[in-house]
Design a protein around this motif. Structure first.
Motif, mmCIF file in Angstrom:
data_model
loop_
_atom_site.group_PDB
_atom_site.id
_atom_site.type_symbol
_atom_site.label_atom_id
_atom_site.label_comp_id
_atom_site.label_asym_id
_atom_site.label_seq_id
_atom_site.Cartn_x
_atom_site.Cartn_y
_atom_site.Cartn_z
ATOM 1 N N ALA A 80 -0.442 -11.813 3.218
ATOM 2 C CA ALA A 80 -0.445 -12.259 4.624
ATOM 3 C C ALA A 80 -1.387 -11.403 5.461
ATOM 4 O O ALA A 80 -2.120 -11.929 6.317
ATOM 5 C CB ALA A 80 0.967 -12.220 5.190
ATOM 6 N N LEU A 81 -1.392 -10.104 5.231
ATOM 7 C CA LEU A 81 -2.287 -9.228 5.988
ATOM 8 C C LEU A 81 -3.742 -9.428 5.581
ATOM 9 O O LEU A 81 -4.638 -9.422 6.435
ATOM 10 C CB LEU A 81 -1.877 -7.764 5.822
ATOM 11 C CG LEU A 81 -0.560 -7.375 6.486
ATOM 12 C CD1 LEU A 81 -0.218 -5.925 6.183
ATOM 13 C CD2 LEU A 81 -0.611 -7.612 7.995
ATOM 14 N N GLU A 82 -3.990 -9.624 4.297
ATOM 15 C CA GLU A 82 -5.357 -9.904 3.854
ATOM 16 C C GLU A 82 -5.872 -11.188 4.494
ATOM 17 O O GLU A 82 -7.050 -11.265 4.876
ATOM 18 C CB GLU A 82 -5.432 -9.974 2.333
ATOM 19 C CG GLU A 82 -5.307 -8.612 1.677
ATOM 20 C CD GLU A 82 -5.242 -8.651 0.168
ATOM 21 O OE1 GLU A 82 -5.751 -7.689 -0.441
ATOM 22 O OE2 GLU A 82 -4.691 -9.620 -0.410
ATOM 23 N N ALA A 83 -5.010 -12.187 4.644
ATOM 24 C CA ALA A 83 -5.401 -13.441 5.294
ATOM 25 C C ALA A 83 -5.763 -13.215 6.763
ATOM 26 O O ALA A 83 -6.517 -14.003 7.349
ATOM 27 C CB ALA A 83 -4.274 -14.473 5.175
ATOM 28 N N THR A 87 -8.118 -5.044 5.082
ATOM 29 C CA THR A 87 -8.661 -4.637 3.793
ATOM 30 C C THR A 87 -7.795 -3.532 3.213
ATOM 31 O O THR A 87 -7.475 -2.559 3.902
ATOM 32 C CB THR A 87 -10.107 -4.117 3.959
ATOM 33 O OG1 THR A 87 -10.907 -5.162 4.521
ATOM 34 C CG2 THR A 87 -10.692 -3.688 2.628
ATOM 35 N N PHE A 88 -7.418 -3.683 1.973
ATOM 36 C CA PHE A 88 -6.582 -2.696 1.283
ATOM 37 C C PHE A 88 -7.437 -1.802 0.400
ATOM 38 O O PHE A 88 -8.514 -2.186 -0.051
ATOM 39 C CB PHE A 88 -5.501 -3.400 0.458
ATOM 40 C CG PHE A 88 -4.367 -3.908 1.299
ATOM 41 C CD1 PHE A 88 -3.176 -3.206 1.366
ATOM 42 C CD2 PHE A 88 -4.500 -5.073 2.033
ATOM 43 C CE1 PHE A 88 -2.134 -3.652 2.168
ATOM 44 C CE2 PHE A 88 -3.470 -5.530 2.835
ATOM 45 C CZ PHE A 88 -2.283 -4.810 2.901
ATOM 46 N N MET A 100 3.682 0.021 -3.636
ATOM 47 C CA MET A 100 2.963 0.536 -2.481
ATOM 48 C C MET A 100 1.565 -0.080 -2.439
ATOM 49 O O MET A 100 0.911 -0.199 -3.479
ATOM 50 C CB MET A 100 2.825 2.060 -2.555
ATOM 51 C CG MET A 100 4.141 2.801 -2.523
ATOM 52 S SD MET A 100 3.956 4.603 -2.502
ATOM 53 C CE MET A 100 3.514 4.910 -4.211
ATOM 54 N N ALA A 101 1.145 -0.457 -1.237
ATOM 55 C CA ALA A 101 -0.203 -0.992 -1.028
ATOM 56 C C ALA A 101 -0.779 -0.301 0.212
ATOM 57 O O ALA A 101 -0.167 -0.311 1.276
ATOM 58 C CB ALA A 101 -0.160 -2.503 -0.846
ATOM 59 N N PHE A 102 -1.956 0.306 0.069
ATOM 60 C CA PHE A 102 -2.536 1.169 1.094
ATOM 61 C C PHE A 102 -3.636 0.470 1.889
ATOM 62 O O PHE A 102 -4.478 -0.224 1.322
ATOM 63 C CB PHE A 102 -3.103 2.426 0.438
ATOM 64 C CG PHE A 102 -2.063 3.203 -0.320
ATOM 65 C CD1 PHE A 102 -1.300 4.168 0.307
ATOM 66 C CD2 PHE A 102 -1.829 2.949 -1.666
ATOM 67 C CE1 PHE A 102 -0.325 4.878 -0.386
ATOM 68 C CE2 PHE A 102 -0.858 3.652 -2.374
ATOM 69 C CZ PHE A 102 -0.101 4.620 -1.733
ATOM 70 N N PHE A 103 -3.646 0.720 3.209
ATOM 71 C CA PHE A 103 -4.656 0.162 4.104
ATOM 72 C C PHE A 103 -4.751 1.053 5.336
ATOM 73 O O PHE A 103 -4.086 2.087 5.409
ATOM 74 C CB PHE A 103 -4.321 -1.289 4.476
ATOM 75 C CG PHE A 103 -3.045 -1.472 5.260
ATOM 76 C CD1 PHE A 103 -3.089 -1.736 6.629
ATOM 77 C CD2 PHE A 103 -1.797 -1.396 4.648
ATOM 78 C CE1 PHE A 103 -1.916 -1.910 7.361
ATOM 79 C CE2 PHE A 103 -0.622 -1.581 5.373
ATOM 80 C CZ PHE A 103 -0.684 -1.839 6.729
ATOM 81 N N ALA A 104 -5.586 0.672 6.296
ATOM 82 C CA ALA A 104 -5.726 1.455 7.523
ATOM 83 C C ALA A 104 -5.789 0.512 8.717
ATOM 84 O O ALA A 104 -6.177 -0.655 8.590
ATOM 85 C CB ALA A 104 -6.981 2.312 7.471
ATOM 86 N N ASP A 105 -5.407 1.043 9.874
ATOM 87 C CA ASP A 105 -5.546 0.267 11.105
ATOM 88 C C ASP A 105 -7.007 0.345 11.574
ATOM 89 O O ASP A 105 -7.834 1.022 10.946
ATOM 90 C CB ASP A 105 -4.531 0.735 12.163
ATOM 91 C CG ASP A 105 -4.837 2.083 12.782
ATOM 92 O OD1 ASP A 105 -5.929 2.654 12.555
ATOM 93 O OD2 ASP A 105 -3.969 2.581 13.521
ATOM 94 N N PRO A 106 -7.377 -0.347 12.638
ATOM 95 C CA PRO A 106 -8.783 -0.352 13.074
ATOM 96 C C PRO A 106 -9.341 1.026 13.452
ATOM 97 O O PRO A 106 -10.558 1.209 13.479
ATOM 98 C CB PRO A 106 -8.773 -1.278 14.293
ATOM 99 C CG PRO A 106 -7.619 -2.195 14.058
ATOM 100 C CD PRO A 106 -6.582 -1.328 13.388
ATOM 101 N N ASP A 107 -8.491 2.010 13.725
ATOM 102 C CA ASP A 107 -8.949 3.357 14.046
ATOM 103 C C ASP A 107 -9.018 4.260 12.822
ATOM 104 O O ASP A 107 -9.373 5.430 12.933
ATOM 105 C CB ASP A 107 -8.027 3.992 15.083
ATOM 106 C CG ASP A 107 -8.245 3.419 16.462
ATOM 107 O OD1 ASP A 107 -9.328 3.665 17.032
ATOM 108 O OD2 ASP A 107 -7.358 2.716 16.969
#
Length: 121
Positions: A80-83, A87-88, A100-107
């Motif tokens: 859902a987030l990838e859609a 980006t992970f 666990m799946a890792f990603f970052a916010d826009p900052d």
């Protein structure tokens, strides 16, 4: 001696608090706070977007210790987030106890989707 009773909130450093608020609410689906424009809630945890540079401090994204965001289904939440354009980093990790799946916010603040599937203890 002062008694520390709890973690009151998690500060989310940002270079653009409006963008941060939109990400945490519109992309991640955190609940807006009716009384505070830059606070959003995940269950009982408040995420407060703030701009360190407006306080005379350097902006430094939180890296190296991703905040674990509980999700019932990491694979579905990731999809859902990838859609939504998130980006992970790498594949979803299965530790034998949790996903666990890792990603970052826009900052650049690092986050993870997390679900423990093994019983505790």
């Amino acid at each position: 001696m002062t008694e520390i009773r709890r973690l009151d909130f998690i500060g989310v450093p940002s270079q653009d608090a409006d963008r941060s608020r939109a990400f945490y609410r519109d992309v991640l689906g955190l609940r807006p706070d009716a009384k505070a424009a830059y606070e959003s809630w995940a269950g009982d945890t408040c995420f407060g977007a703030w701009e360190p540079e407006k306080m005379g401090m350097a902006f430094v994204p939180q890296k190296g210790n991703p905040l674990p965001l509980g999700a019932d289904d990491v694979a579905a939440s990731r999809a859902a987030l990838e859609a939504k354009g998130v980006t992970f980093f790498g594949e979803t990790l299965d530790t034998g106890v949790c996903h666990m799946a890792f990603f970052a916010d826009p900052d650049g603040n690092e986050l993870m989707l997390h679900h423990r599937y093994a019983p505790r203890g």
